[in-house]
Design an enzyme around this catalytic site. Sequence first.
Site, PDB file in Angstrom:
ATOM      1  N   CYS A  54       0.828  -1.214   0.000  1.00  0.00           N
ATOM      2  CA  CYS A  54       0.000   0.000   0.000  1.00  0.00           C
ATOM      3  C   CYS A  54       0.858   1.259   0.000  1.00  0.00           C
ATOM      4  O   CYS A  54       1.666   1.481   0.909  1.00  0.00           O
ATOM      5  CB  CYS A  54      -0.931  -0.013   1.202  1.00  0.00           C
ATOM      6  SG  CYS A  54      -1.704   1.573   1.567  1.00  0.00           S
ATOM      7  N   GLY A  55       0.702   2.098  -0.995  1.00  0.00           N
ATOM      8  CA  GLY A  55       1.487   3.328  -1.106  1.00  0.00           C
ATOM      9  C   GLY A  55       1.268   4.284   0.049  1.00  0.00           C
ATOM     10  O   GLY A  55       2.204   4.924   0.539  1.00  0.00           O
ATOM     11  N   HIS A  56       0.027   4.410   0.501  1.00  0.00           N
ATOM     12  CA  HIS A  56      -0.271   5.313   1.608  1.00  0.00           C
ATOM     13  C   HIS A  56       0.382   4.821   2.909  1.00  0.00           C
ATOM     14  O   HIS A  56       0.816   5.621   3.738  1.00  0.00           O
ATOM     15  CB  HIS A  56      -1.780   5.435   1.800  1.00  0.00           C
ATOM     16  CG  HIS A  56      -2.483   5.952   0.580  1.00  0.00           C
ATOM     17  ND1 HIS A  56      -2.193   7.176   0.025  1.00  0.00           N
ATOM     18  CD2 HIS A  56      -3.458   5.412  -0.192  1.00  0.00           C
ATOM     19  CE1 HIS A  56      -2.961   7.365  -1.036  1.00  0.00           C
ATOM     20  NE2 HIS A  56      -3.729   6.309  -1.194  1.00  0.00           N
ATOM     21  N   CYS A  57       0.438   3.500   3.075  1.00  0.00           N
ATOM     22  CA  CYS A  57       1.094   2.924   4.261  1.00  0.00           C
ATOM     23  C   CYS A  57       2.594   3.220   4.232  1.00  0.00           C
ATOM     24  O   CYS A  57       3.200   3.542   5.258  1.00  0.00           O
ATOM     25  CB  CYS A  57       0.854   1.419   4.326  1.00  0.00           C
ATOM     26  SG  CYS A  57      -0.892   0.949   4.335  1.00  0.00           S
TER      27      CYS A  57
END
Length: 512
Positions: A54-57
């Site tokens: 996950c990029g946001h993670c």
Amino acid sequence: MRLLRALVPLLCLLPLRRAQPDEEDGVLVLRAASFEQALAAHRYLLVEFYAPWCGHCKALAPEYAKAAAKLREEGSEIRLAKVDATEESELAQQFGVRGYPTIKFFRNGDKDAPKEYTAGREADDIVSWLKKRTGPAATTLTDAAAAETLVDSNEVAVIGFFKDLASDAAKEFVLAAESIDDIPFGISSSADVFSKYQLSKDGVVLFKKFDEGRNNFEGDLTKENLLNFIKSNQLPLVIEFTEQTAPKIFGGEIKTHILLFLPKSVSDYQEKLDNFKTAAGSFKGKILFIFIDSDHSDNQRILEFFGLKKEECPAVRLITLEEEMTKYKPESDDLTADKIKDFCNKFLEGKIKPHLMSQDLPEDWDSQPVKVLVGKNFEDVAFDENKNVFVEFYAPWCGHCKQLAPIWDKLGETYKDHDNIVIAKMDSTANEVEAVKIHSFPTLKFFPAGSGRNVIDYNGERTLEGFKKFLDSGGQDGAAADDDLEDLETDEETDLEEGDDDDDQKIQKDEL
């Protein structure tokens, strides 16, 4: 051998060693075997449920670690932890994780009602939110050193100066402090604190490490007025859009945003940013001024959303985030402060019409069984009084849309010779129409023949048979009920940041 047999019963009496949580950068790494132990060991525990892809993670990780380090330095009993929800799926399911990252706060080992984390994604936001949940809404500052520490260690801080901490004004201040999660508040009656910050009477000051440096509250000291004052001054005049600032931008009270798409690589970058900032001062509290680095790969989807290409930047667009998102485009490409001010003033006066994107109409738009719609031909085709038109609104990058494509093509083949049924599709990342607002992909809508300009949402099975039943019933079998959500894929959105096909298959709902 006899010795070993003799020891076995004794070994069975020894307590089993519990799985100890690992640690990475000061953050506890929890698994199903160690989760309960962590809850029991730590009175306050903030847990991030994440996915490695996950990029946001990934963007949150360094800020999360900074928050953990800051709390440890202060000797806080609050601990931060994380769980790989793709590995510990049962834990994720137990706590209702439906998107990444999901962050939950556990108090006193209570698993039944953990509180959802709702603030920003910078270390200061995380620390401030946790302190509000574990201590007083406003910290009592007994001397100038305590006040200085609060101001110096935070990007934004608010201090209430009250000679009588039991006064009505002081109580209103505390009520305001309880309403804001991501900013630390202090309160003081100390003469030294009054003197240090040059106050001779009761008042409230917002301190910040940008723009003016401080803002003094003026007016009647009520909770409502204080909240308006803080919300108007807590963000920079111009804020850069990043993973960390996104929650502050979208979660704020100001719902009109003007965006400057500006590549940091251009030679006059600072000059254009200064012009934008000069214009921003005239619209404080009315329009939020945001700049986006149009060179950054993470921002390409945003450019696409506004119908912009990198080579068209620098550029300005304005958007309102009320019930429906509406975009506006300046008539001039001139990015001087005066032109930007003029554009904003005309918008506030209601003199600017919404900007609707449209691709050029392909010459062969109707040569295939599935007709191609763009903004320029949508009205003529969808609202043709003699046709029943079934339209898929899609995004080229959307994994669910890719899965639907072969079924939609077969549907087109099925009805290609029909007298009054038309199967069509429109790329909603490049085309917009006033009659229909699209919030997720794919969205399927039926435009029945007649003069009523009716629109029916499809909420049935996404199969060839399901679509055929719907069309053959005149848009009845599979139509969305009045109380159904219009956005059919709210719980199945593809993460806008993940671009490859594998990631498109991962169903998630990011909280941005």
